[in-house]
Design a protein around this motif. Structure first.
Motif, PDB file in Angstrom:
ATOM      1  N   ARG B 228       0.945  -1.192  -0.068  1.00  0.00           N
ATOM      2  CA  ARG B 228      -0.444  -0.462   0.189  1.00  0.00           C
ATOM      3  C   ARG B 228       0.749   1.255   0.153  1.00  0.00           C
ATOM      4  N   VAL B 229       0.243   2.390  -0.657  1.00  0.00           N
ATOM      5  CA  VAL B 229       1.143   3.439  -0.196  1.00  0.00           C
ATOM      6  C   VAL B 229       0.674   4.770   1.026  1.00  0.00           C
ATOM      7  N   THR B 230       0.956   5.096   1.987  1.00  0.00           N
ATOM      8  CA  THR B 230       0.643   6.478   2.402  1.00  0.00           C
ATOM      9  C   THR B 230       0.972   7.268   2.040  1.00  0.00           C
ATOM     10  N   CYS B 231       0.584   8.113   2.033  1.00  0.00           N
ATOM     11  CA  CYS B 231       1.369   9.343   1.871  1.00  0.00           C
ATOM     12  C   CYS B 231       1.085  10.084   2.666  1.00  0.00           C
ATOM     13  N   ASN B 232       1.763  10.931   3.214  1.00  0.00           N
ATOM     14  CA  ASN B 232       1.551  12.538   4.486  1.00  0.00           C
ATOM     15  C   ASN B 232       1.575  13.643   3.843  1.00  0.00           C
ATOM     16  N   ARG B 233       1.255  14.550   3.767  1.00  0.00           N
ATOM     17  CA  ARG B 233       1.413  16.114   2.785  1.00  0.00           C
ATOM     18  C   ARG B 233       1.307  17.143   4.468  1.00  0.00           C
ATOM     19  N   ALA B 234       2.002  17.368   3.777  1.00  0.00           N
ATOM     20  CA  ALA B 234       1.907  19.059   4.604  1.00  0.00           C
ATOM     21  C   ALA B 234       2.173  20.306   3.603  1.00  0.00           C
ATOM     22  N   GLY B 235       1.732  21.167   4.284  1.00  0.00           N
ATOM     23  CA  GLY B 235       2.208  22.763   2.966  1.00  0.00           C
ATOM     24  C   GLY B 235       1.093  23.244   2.391  1.00  0.00           C
ATOM     25  N   GLU B 236       1.011  24.430   2.032  1.00  0.00           N
ATOM     26  CA  GLU B 236      -0.089  25.403   1.810  1.00  0.00           C
ATOM     27  C   GLU B 236      -0.541  25.529   0.393  1.00  0.00           C
ATOM     28  N   LYS B 237       0.961  25.837  -0.428  1.00  0.00           N
ATOM     29  CA  LYS B 237       1.151  25.615  -1.485  1.00  0.00           C
ATOM     30  C   LYS B 237       0.317  24.114  -3.082  1.00  0.00           C
ATOM     31  N   LEU B 272       4.990   7.993   1.599  1.00  0.00           N
ATOM     32  CA  LEU B 272       5.142   9.415   0.077  1.00  0.00           C
ATOM     33  C   LEU B 272       4.598  10.744   1.178  1.00  0.00           C
ATOM     34  N   ASN B 273       6.719  10.988   1.419  1.00  0.00           N
ATOM     35  CA  ASN B 273       6.093  12.210   2.708  1.00  0.00           C
ATOM     36  C   ASN B 273       6.455  13.208   2.105  1.00  0.00           C
ATOM     37  N   ILE B 274       5.695  14.170   1.635  1.00  0.00           N
ATOM     38  CA  ILE B 274       5.136  15.652   1.533  1.00  0.00           C
ATOM     39  C   ILE B 274       5.182  16.869   2.072  1.00  0.00           C
ATOM     40  N   HIS B 275       6.363  17.492   2.658  1.00  0.00           N
ATOM     41  CA  HIS B 275       6.001  18.287   3.799  1.00  0.00           C
ATOM     42  C   HIS B 275       6.826  20.046   2.955  1.00  0.00           C
ATOM     43  N   ASP B 276       6.338  21.269   2.081  1.00  0.00           N
ATOM     44  CA  ASP B 276       6.641  21.836   1.057  1.00  0.00           C
ATOM     45  C   ASP B 276       6.907  21.655   0.232  1.00  0.00           C
TER      46      ASP B 276
END
Lengths: 125, 506
Positions: B228-237, B272-276
């Motif tokens: 499975r893919v777990t995505c954590n996303r943080a950011g305004e844009k 999949l960790n996305i921070h800004d």
């Protein structure tokens, strides 16, 4: 309850203050549970121990071979340290009582846990 | 003991020992695979304790850490041989192996383009080394699960023991005789909480059962992994959601590896960790354990062990220090202390007899685990439990080196109104028992306002040296590190103390 813990416990019945130490220990069930020997720990503990209280408690439990006090060069004396290790950490009071020397109040020890809670009257002015 | 309580006991037991040490992994990895293989490991830690975690990594793995801007994460490089030791870290919640770190990722303007980029990314990533690490790691986990099940069964036996049932009944009788405030009476007894826990327990027991069934039947086709893919996303844009990213990235991963997608029963969890502007792709090495996460959220106020570890570490325990938790609940902090700092002496105290009993049970469960692990029969630990009142501690003045505790928040246990009286009284007694000059305390609370006010009246006793902002199940809390001033405590007469305390409350 280990004897090291007993060495730290003091009665807090109202008005008793520092005269609440040491608590008089009586035991109906005692267990010996080995604990890993750490000479550094024991050596550093020695200066912190209240000896009179420890000897009195050990006496009430009828423990043999309890050193009467720190000996010269105790930090390196393994025999001495092992004896202290045994007395402080390996003797467990499972059932018994602790009595305040000043007020006479008795605190029970059940399944190794002392119950030091006081009633409302004992804590109010 | 009711089923709920029995299961809760199991859960608390598992929760407290979730990350217990498991050494002696004797399985050897083929040298050709592991030789010279170095990887970057990412770890999630309680926010606010990143530095403590980095210190632990440096101490135990001799590796330096990068603390991420994405709060609660640290990164460090290791050689694969150290993987077992990584699992022994006490300050980390979850681990993952980094596949690739993409700093300054350029997100395209439209959602379609961004998602297309993610799809293309999947095929270009250097998967092979991280997957090797994942494979090695999976063999560790199999051993850990087996041992955990063994211990769960053991603790179940202890609970089933008729003696324990009788104990609980006796304790309950005692409770009704004592004039205990109903607020502090057993939290577990409240029907709403019991229900929450029983649902939680139902889920966990069901998933445990699945686990057993899964491990019973061998992989029918070892080549087709489930993922499975777990995505954590943080950011305004960002113009996309984490679900969309996970879905499209996952689709491409599936095409690339011909794995089977399964959201619940997966072998590989791709992160999949996305921070800004920072994108990190990783593979999970630990499971986001459902019961641990939910215990801190639903359960009675049991502190997670990584936080307990961080708080203890903050106090820099020295050999032979006396460390006390005067409001220990089920004993999470002293137990963590006795495990990790066995050259100190730990005391767990609470006024609630059920809490103290559970703490004592948890302590003796520890004894059982030591038994199995090291083949030592009935070895004890430097820890004791006592039933007492925080406002009247039966400890000698100036006898304690370190105090670490989780103070009532006033939300789940106690109330904010009570805290106005409780906090000053606590700080007073803790100030009395703590050694002047060298003593210190790490106190966790969510009621920051009340704490600050209570502390402001005690400058002659306590000096605040550091504050760590933490997040406890969504609540914004703080850990205050205090140093005990050199001022010796003078025993006032009973009246003085009352006056002083009530003056502080005005």
């Amino acid at each position: 309850m280990k004897l090291l813990t007993h060495n730290l416990l003091s009665s807090h019945v109202r008005g008793v203050g520092p005269r609440g130490f040491p608590l008089r220990l009586q035991a109906t069930e005692v267990r010996v549970i080995p604990v890993e020997f750490n000479p550094d720990f024991v050596a550093r503990m020695i200066p912190k121990v209240e000896w009179a209280a420890l000897l009195e408690a050990a006496d009430h439990l009828r423990l043999a071979e309890v050193p009467k006090g720190p000996i010269q060069g105790y930090e390196q004396d393994e025999t001495f340290l092992r004896k202290m290790h045994h007395v402080l950490l390996e003797v467990e009071v499972v059932e018994g009582t602790l009595q305040c020397p000043e007020s006479g109040r008795v605190f029970p020890i059940t399944r190794g846990i002392p119950n030091m809670l006081l009633n409302e009257e004992e804590t109010e002015t | 003991m009711s089923d709920v309580q029995e299961a809760t006991n199991q859960l608390l037991h598992v929760n407290l020992h979730e990350n217990q040490r498991d050494t002696h992994v004797t399985e050897s990895v083929p040298r050709s695979e592991s030789e010279h293989l170095r990887v970057t490991i990412g770890a999630t830690v309680p926010t606010g304790f990143e530095q403590a975690a980095a210190d632990e990594v440096r101490e135990k793995l001799k590796s330096s850490c990068k603390i991420s801007k994405d709060r609660g994460k640290i990164y460090f490089d290791i050689s694969v041989e150290s993987l077992a030791q990584v699992h022994l870290l006490r300050s980390v919640d979850n681990l993952f192996v980094v596949v690739q770190e993409l700093k300054d990722y350029q997100f395209k303007e439209t959602k379609e383009k961004v998602l297309k980029d993610f799809e293309e990314l999947a095929g270009k990533l250097p998967w092979s080394d991280p997957l090797k690490v994942w494979k090695i790691n999976t063999s560790f986990k199999k051993k850990k699960t087996k041992r955990k099940k063994l211990n769960q069964n053991l603790s179940k036996e202890k609970i089933d023991n008729g003696r324990d049932k009788r104990e609980e009944r006796d304790v309950k009788k005692e409770l009704s005789n004592n004039s205990l405030d109903s607020h502090i009476l057993d939290y577990y007894e409240k029907p709403a909480i019991k229900e929450e826990i029983s649902t939680l327990v139902g889920d966990v027991l069901a998933s445990c059962k699945n686990e057993t069934e899964e491990s019973l039947k061998e992989d029918t086709d070892p080549e087709v992994l489930k993922f499975r893919v777990t995505c954590n996303r943080a950011g305004e844009k960002h113009c996309f959601s984490s679900n969309e990213a996970a879905r499209d990235f996952g689709g491409a991963v599936q095409d690339h590896f011909k794995w089977k997608a399964d959201m619940t029963n997966f072998d590989v969890e791709v992160l999949l960790n996305i921070h800004d502007n920072e994108v990190i792709v990783g593979i999970a090495l630990t499971e986001e354990s459902l019961h641990r996460r939910n215990i801190t959220h639903f359960g009675p106020t049991t502190l997670r062990s990584t936080l307990a570890y961080g708080m203890l570490r903050l106090c820099s325990p020295q050999p032979s220090d006396i460390i006390v938790d005067p409001m220990c609940g089920t004993g999470a902090i002293p137990i963590e202390g006795a495990t990790e700092w066995s050259n100190c002496f730990h005391i767990a105290g609470d006024n609630n007899p059920l809490a103290v009993n559970r703490a004592a049970n948890n302590i003796s469960s520890l004894l059982t685990r030591s038994q199995i692990k090291e083949g030592k029969l009935s070895w004890g630990l430097p820890i004791d439990a006592i039933q007492w009142d925080i406002c009247n501690l039966p400890l000698r003045t100036g006898s304690v080196d370190i105090i670490v505790t989780d103070m009532p928040f006033g939300k789940r246990m106690g109330s904010k109104k009570r805290n106005w009286n409780l906090y000053p009284a606590c700080l007073w007694e803790m100030g009395r028992i703590c050694k002047p000059g060298t003593g210190r305390a790490a106190l966790l609370t969510q009621d920051k306002k009340c704490f600050t006010k209570a502390l402001s009246g005690m400058e002659h006793v306590w000096r605040k040296v550091h504050t760590v902002w933490v997040n406890i199940g969504g609540l914004h809390a703080a850990v205050y590190l205090l140093n005990r001033t050199p001022l010796a405590f003078v025993h006032p007469s009973g009246q003085d103390k009352e006056e002083l305390l009530s003056a502080k409350n005005d």
